[in-house]
Design a protein around this motif. Structure first.
Motif, mmCIF file in Angstrom:
data_model
loop_
_atom_site.group_PDB
_atom_site.id
_atom_site.type_symbol
_atom_site.label_atom_id
_atom_site.label_comp_id
_atom_site.label_asym_id
_atom_site.label_seq_id
_atom_site.Cartn_x
_atom_site.Cartn_y
_atom_site.Cartn_z
ATOM 1 N N ASP A 71 0.824 -1.215 0.000
ATOM 2 C CA ASP A 71 0.000 0.000 0.000
ATOM 3 C C ASP A 71 0.855 1.259 0.000
ATOM 4 O O ASP A 71 0.492 2.259 -0.624
ATOM 5 C CB ASP A 71 -0.948 0.011 1.201
ATOM 6 C CG ASP A 71 -2.074 -0.998 1.060
ATOM 7 O OD1 ASP A 71 -2.339 -1.479 -0.062
ATOM 8 O OD2 ASP A 71 -2.703 -1.320 2.092
ATOM 9 N N TYR A 73 3.837 1.635 -1.373
ATOM 10 C CA TYR A 73 4.382 1.835 -2.717
ATOM 11 C C TYR A 73 3.288 2.208 -3.720
ATOM 12 O O TYR A 73 3.517 3.021 -4.615
ATOM 13 C CB TYR A 73 5.174 0.608 -3.167
ATOM 14 C CG TYR A 73 6.532 0.580 -2.509
ATOM 15 C CD1 TYR A 73 7.575 1.361 -3.001
ATOM 16 C CD2 TYR A 73 6.756 -0.173 -1.373
ATOM 17 C CE1 TYR A 73 8.805 1.369 -2.373
ATOM 18 C CE2 TYR A 73 7.993 -0.175 -0.736
ATOM 19 C CZ TYR A 73 9.008 0.601 -1.248
ATOM 20 O OH TYR A 73 10.235 0.622 -0.628
ATOM 21 N N ALA A 74 2.105 1.640 -3.571
ATOM 22 C CA ALA A 74 0.999 2.015 -4.450
ATOM 23 C C ALA A 74 0.625 3.486 -4.246
ATOM 24 O O ALA A 74 0.411 4.221 -5.218
ATOM 25 C CB ALA A 74 -0.203 1.112 -4.207
ATOM 26 N N GLU A 78 0.763 6.469 -6.970
ATOM 27 C CA GLU A 78 -0.383 7.332 -7.256
ATOM 28 C C GLU A 78 -0.028 8.804 -7.080
ATOM 29 O O GLU A 78 -0.424 9.649 -7.888
ATOM 30 C CB GLU A 78 -1.565 6.950 -6.368
ATOM 31 C CG GLU A 78 -2.161 5.605 -6.729
ATOM 32 C CD GLU A 78 -3.157 5.082 -5.711
ATOM 33 O OE1 GLU A 78 -3.205 5.595 -4.567
ATOM 34 O OE2 GLU A 78 -3.891 4.141 -6.055
ATOM 35 N N PHE A 96 4.743 1.269 -8.567
ATOM 36 C CA PHE A 96 3.666 0.298 -8.776
ATOM 37 C C PHE A 96 4.229 -1.120 -8.875
ATOM 38 O O PHE A 96 3.647 -2.064 -8.340
ATOM 39 C CB PHE A 96 2.856 0.643 -10.024
ATOM 40 C CG PHE A 96 2.027 1.889 -9.885
ATOM 41 C CD1 PHE A 96 1.188 2.078 -8.789
ATOM 42 C CD2 PHE A 96 2.066 2.877 -10.853
ATOM 43 C CE1 PHE A 96 0.412 3.221 -8.661
ATOM 44 C CE2 PHE A 96 1.294 4.027 -10.740
ATOM 45 C CZ PHE A 96 0.473 4.207 -9.639
ATOM 46 N N ALA A 99 4.924 -2.322 -5.481
ATOM 47 C CA ALA A 99 3.676 -2.675 -4.790
ATOM 48 C C ALA A 99 3.239 -4.083 -5.176
ATOM 49 O O ALA A 99 2.879 -4.895 -4.317
ATOM 50 C CB ALA A 99 2.581 -1.665 -5.120
ATOM 51 N N SER A 106 -2.289 -6.530 -5.355
ATOM 52 C CA SER A 106 -2.470 -5.087 -5.149
ATOM 53 C C SER A 106 -3.222 -4.469 -6.328
ATOM 54 O O SER A 106 -2.696 -4.380 -7.439
ATOM 55 C CB SER A 106 -1.109 -4.396 -4.991
ATOM 56 O OG SER A 106 -1.264 -2.991 -5.021
ATOM 57 N N PRO A 108 -4.290 -1.226 -6.780
ATOM 58 C CA PRO A 108 -3.703 0.008 -7.326
ATOM 59 C C PRO A 108 -2.355 -0.248 -8.003
ATOM 60 O O PRO A 108 -2.019 0.406 -8.993
ATOM 61 C CB PRO A 108 -3.572 0.938 -6.126
ATOM 62 C CG PRO A 108 -3.779 0.102 -4.920
ATOM 63 C CD PRO A 108 -4.506 -1.135 -5.342
ATOM 64 N N GLY A 109 -1.594 -1.193 -7.487
ATOM 65 C CA GLY A 109 -0.313 -1.519 -8.119
ATOM 66 C C GLY A 109 -0.512 -2.098 -9.501
ATOM 67 O O GLY A 109 0.139 -1.683 -10.471
#
Length: 162
Positions: A71, A73-74, A78, A96, A99, A106, A108-109
Motif C-alpha cells: 500500500d 508503494y501504491a 499514485e 507500482f 507494490a 495489489s 492500485p499496483g
C-alpha cells in the motif's frame, strides 16, 4: 496567527478538517515521529488531498522507506502520477511494480502497471492487464465495472487512454 490556528486544528476531529489544515496537523505529527511509517503515510495522504503533490511524494517516499508495504508503494505511485499531471512516468511505474512485488493482488499496483504499459504504447498488453485485473475482482466491486468499461473503450479505440 498560524500557530494559534494550528493549536485549534489539533483539538478538532481530523475527519472534519479541510485538507490544508489536516496536512498542517499531520506535518506536525510526522515531524514529532520521524521513524513512524504511519505518521508519514498520513502526512502523504493529507498533502495529496490538499493538492500538494510534491510534498505528498516526499512524505510517501519516507513512509515506503519505513514501512515498505504494498500500500505504501501504491500510494507513492499514485502521488507521482498526480505530480506528473496524470502521466505514469518517472518513478511511478517503479513504485507500482514494487507494490505488486510485495503483494501480487495489489489493485492500485496492478492498475498503475497497466497504465504504464498503455503509456509506453503497449495497448494490447495494457488492455490485457486491465481485463485480468477486472476479472480478479468480485462482480459486486464497483471498480470491476469501471475497469470493464475502460477495457471496452480501449478495444473500440486504442487511443482512448484515460
Amino acid at each position: 496567527p498560524y500557530a494559534r490556528r494550528l493549536a485549534v486544528w489539533r483539538t478538532l476531529d481530523p475527519t472534519r478538517l479541510p485538507p490544508p489544515a489536516l496536512a498542517a496537523v499531520a506535518q506536525e505529527f510526522a515531524d514529532a515521529r520521524p521513524d513512524n511509517a504511519d505518521a508519514w503515510r498520513l502526512l502523504g495522504r493529507a498533502r495529496l488531498a490538499a493538492g500538494e503533490a510534491f510534498a505528498a511524494v516526499r512524505a510517501l517516499e519516507r513512509a515506503a522507506e519505513l514501512g515498505g508495504t504494498a500500500d505504501d508503494y501504491a500510494a507513492l505511485g499514485e502521488s507521482l502520477v498526480v505530480f506528473n499531471e496524470g502521466q505514469v512516468r518517472g518513478g511511478a511505474a517503479a513504485a507500482f511494480a514494487e507494490a505488486v512485488k510485495r503483494d501480487p493482488a495489489s489493485v492500485p499496483g496492478r492498475y498503475g502497471l497497466a497504465q504504464a504499459q498503455l503509456a509506453a504504447g503497449d495497448i494490447a498488453g495494457g488492455r490485457a492487464a486491465l481485463a485480468a485485473l477486472a476479472a480478479s475482482l468480485p462482480t459486486s466491486d464497483e471498480r470491476r465495472a469501471a475497469l470493464e468499461a475502460e477495457v471496452a473503450a480501449l478495444a473500440q479505440d486504442p487511443t482512448a487512454l484515460p
